[in-house]
Design a protein around this motif. Sequence first.
Motif, PDB file in Angstrom:
ATOM      1  N   ALA A 230       0.828  -1.215   0.000  1.00 29.21           N
ATOM      2  CA  ALA A 230       0.000   0.000   0.000  1.00 29.21           C
ATOM      3  C   ALA A 230       0.859   1.259   0.000  1.00 29.21           C
ATOM      4  N   ALA A 231       1.972   1.235   0.715  1.00 32.46           N
ATOM      5  CA  ALA A 231       2.854   2.405   0.762  1.00 32.46           C
ATOM      6  C   ALA A 231       3.473   2.673  -0.610  1.00 32.46           C
ATOM      7  N   ALA A 232       3.835   1.623  -1.325  1.00 26.66           N
ATOM      8  CA  ALA A 232       4.407   1.786  -2.662  1.00 26.66           C
ATOM      9  C   ALA A 232       3.363   2.350  -3.626  1.00 26.66           C
ATOM     10  N   LYS A 233       2.132   1.909  -3.485  1.00 18.61           N
ATOM     11  CA  LYS A 233       1.073   2.449  -4.333  1.00 18.61           C
ATOM     12  C   LYS A 233       0.811   3.918  -4.014  1.00 18.61           C
ATOM     13  N   TRP A 234       0.932   4.285  -2.736  1.00 19.26           N
ATOM     14  CA  TRP A 234       0.766   5.679  -2.324  1.00 19.26           C
ATOM     15  C   TRP A 234       1.837   6.540  -2.985  1.00 19.26           C
ATOM     16  N   ILE A 235       3.077   6.057  -2.963  1.00 18.74           N
ATOM     17  CA  ILE A 235       4.191   6.793  -3.596  1.00 18.74           C
ATOM     18  C   ILE A 235       3.957   6.911  -5.100  1.00 18.74           C
TER      19      ILE A 235
END
Length: 91
Positions: free
Chosen positions: A7-12
């Motif tokens: 999820a953090a990578a998708k946020w970035i």
Amino acid sequence: YIHTEDAAAKWIAKWYVATILVGSVCWFCDRVFWERVSRWPVNPQGHALWHCFMGFNSYCANTFLMFCRAQQRGWSPKLFETMMILRRIDF
């Protein structure tokens, strides 16, 4: 972006796309409407905003692409929050 589940990578990745779009709109408006905007009491400085957004874009792009490359190599990268906004990668 499609293959990552983090999820953090998708946020970035979303910030990566958003900053390039907003920065491009700022630059375009500054370029096309500069005569009209230069007569305003306060100039929004679209070109300066473009530089700010592209700075954030460079950070988000490099972070996301390093994350994806680490996943491709079979490592298990993790993104961590730093100062509640920025993120860093640990391999």
